[in-house]
Design an enzyme around this catalytic site. Structure first.
Site, PDB file in Angstrom:
ATOM      1  N   ASP A   6       0.771  -1.303  -0.011  1.00 18.76           N
ATOM      2  CA  ASP A   6      -0.104   0.124   0.080  1.00 18.76           C
ATOM      3  C   ASP A   6       0.787   1.233  -0.086  1.00 18.76           C
ATOM      4  OD1 ASP A   6      -2.258   1.678   0.258  1.00 18.76           O
ATOM      5  OD2 ASP A   6      -2.060   1.525   2.633  1.00 18.76           O
ATOM      6  N   SER A   7       0.480   2.510  -0.145  1.00 15.99           N
ATOM      7  CA  SER A   7       1.172   3.645  -0.072  1.00 15.99           C
ATOM      8  C   SER A   7       1.470   3.833   1.582  1.00 15.99           C
ATOM      9  CB  SER A   7       0.158   4.760  -0.413  1.00 15.99           C
ATOM     10  OG  SER A   7      -0.833   4.877   0.704  1.00 15.99           O
ATOM     11  N   CYS A  69      -4.641  -1.610  -1.686  1.00 13.54           N
ATOM     12  CA  CYS A  69      -4.924  -0.207  -1.880  1.00 13.54           C
ATOM     13  C   CYS A  69      -6.060   0.252  -2.903  1.00 13.54           C
ATOM     14  CB  CYS A  69      -3.509   0.603  -2.183  1.00 13.54           C
ATOM     15  SG  CYS A  69      -3.717   2.209  -2.685  1.00 13.54           S
ATOM     16  N   GLU A 148      -1.876   8.024   8.908  1.00 11.44           N
ATOM     17  CA  GLU A 148      -0.227   7.935   8.932  1.00 11.44           C
ATOM     18  C   GLU A 148       0.285   8.470  10.141  1.00 11.44           C
ATOM     19  OE1 GLU A 148       1.696   6.387   6.680  1.00 11.44           O
ATOM     20  OE2 GLU A 148      -0.057   5.404   5.785  1.00 11.44           O
ATOM     21  N   CYS A 180     -11.085   2.941   0.998  1.00  9.76           N
ATOM     22  CA  CYS A 180      -9.865   3.335   1.046  1.00  9.76           C
ATOM     23  C   CYS A 180      -9.223   2.487   2.124  1.00  9.76           C
ATOM     24  CB  CYS A 180      -9.527   4.782   1.343  1.00  9.76           C
ATOM     25  SG  CYS A 180      -7.873   5.177   1.800  1.00  9.76           S
ATOM     26  N   HIS A 182      -7.118   2.709   4.420  1.00  7.99           N
ATOM     27  CA  HIS A 182      -6.763   3.433   5.346  1.00  7.99           C
ATOM     28  C   HIS A 182      -7.961   3.524   6.390  1.00  7.99           C
ATOM     29  CE1 HIS A 182      -2.864   4.680   3.467  1.00  7.99           C
ATOM     30  NE2 HIS A 182      -2.431   4.969   4.645  1.00  7.99           N
TER      31      HIS A 182
HETATM   32  N1  DGL Z   1      -4.944   3.096   1.219  1.00  9.93           N
HETATM   33  C1  DGL Z   1      -4.923   3.573  -0.022  1.00  9.93           C
HETATM   34  C2  DGL Z   1      -6.366   3.206  -0.597  1.00  9.93           C
HETATM   35  O1  DGL Z   1      -6.895   2.083  -0.095  1.00  9.93           O
HETATM   36  C3  DGL Z   1      -4.488   4.814  -0.410  1.00  9.93           C
HETATM   37  C4  DGL Z   1      -4.487   6.278   0.482  1.00  9.93           C
HETATM   38  C5  DGL Z   1      -3.531   7.205  -0.288  1.00  9.93           C
HETATM   39  O2  DGL Z   1      -2.473   6.808  -0.343  1.00  9.93           O
HETATM   40  O3  DGL Z   1      -3.897   8.248  -0.570  1.00  9.93           O
HETATM   41  O4  DGL Z   1      -6.928   3.901  -1.343  1.00  9.93           O
END
Ligand code: DGL
Length: 260
Positions: A6-7, A69, A148, A180, A182
């Site tokens: 993931d990011s 992600c 984060e 997302c 996150h």
């Molecule tokens: N966790 C990611 C997602 O599911 C990306 C969040 C990001 O880096 O903007 O979209």
């Protein structure tokens, strides 16, 4: 070995489900923390990162890759499959289908990054699986970055989350899709707002089931979790207990910096 990336920290919500489903698999998690967030970046940039990380994980010996992600899946999963035709690739997409199927109000909302919210792939998913259902697509800029920090529970952010979600509930949405990875870590902030009016839809468990189908319950020798990050590897390691991911923390060694 299964590679999950993931990011940043968001994909850990998917990794936790995979680790739970496959207690004997060797896992590697790569957080592209030098480039987080992806959600405000152009698709071309995200695709470049996804291909470089996919190659890195394949070269490290991964036999299956999970793009944990939504943003990266939306922008680049097809490019990654073309790039690594020998490796099965599992992506994460917003749970529009389960949400639409279970919505009594026939009204759902999808919370997502800006990149996912504008993507033709999400529009296609909605056309294919939510016919006859009202779908509010709600970009949430800054939310992933807030996760984060590991301290999302501030009064100001709590108010921002409420300001985004209350109007959706007031309009009658009864399913909130976490589009997302996150945002799974924001569920403790979102859930108290719902008060029986709506349910959260997250696909982490469904993704884990798909990984089990493709990978099987192999015994990899070491049921170990390797942690890699493109910046601040120590923060990735520290995030596991901070996010309540104690089973992952017990399985992980120290984190290493890499530069795919
Ligand atoms: N966790 C990611 C997602 O599911 C990306 C969040 C990001 O880096 O903007 O979209």
């Amino acid at each position: 070995m299964i590679g999950v990336f993931d990011s940043g920290l968001g994909g850990l919500s998917v990794l936790a489900a995979i680790a739970h489903a496959l207690p004997r698999a060797e896992l590697v998690y790569l957080a592209d923390t030098a480039h987080v967030p992806y959600g405000d970046k152009p698709d071309g940039f995200i695709t470049g990162r996804v291909l470089a990380i996919g190659r890195h994980l394949a070269d490290a010996g991964c036999k299956l890759i999970v793009v944990a992600c939504n943003t990266a899946t939306t922008a680049a999963i097809q490019a990654l499959r073309d790039h690594l035709p020998e490796i099965p690739v599992v992506g994460v997409e917003p749970g529009v289908k389960p949400a639409a199927q279970s919505s009594a109000a026939r009204h759902i909302a999808v919370l997502a990054t800006e990149a996912t919210a504008r993507s033709p792939r999400l529009a296609h998913l909605i056309r294919a699986h939510a016919d006859g259902t009202r779908v509010d697509v709600v970009p949430c800029p800054g939310w992933a970055t807030h996760v984060e920090t590991l301290r999302p529970d501030t009064p100001a952010f709590r108010a921002e989350v409420a300001a985004k979600i209350e109007p959706l509930l007031a309009a009658g949405a009864d399913r909130l899709v976490l589009g997302c990875t996150h945002y799974a870590f924001l569920a403790p902030l979102i859930a108290p707002l719902l008060r029986d009016r709506a349910e959260i839809v997250d696909v982490a468990a469904a993704v884990a089931r798909q990984v089990v189908r493709l990978y099987g319950d192999r015994h990899d020798g070491q049921a170990h979790l390797r942690l890699l990050a493109t910046a601040h590897p120590e923060r990735l390691r520290a995030a596991l207990p901070a996010l309540g991911l104690h089973a992952l923390a017990a399985r992980a060694g120290s984190a290493t910096q890499v530069s795919p």
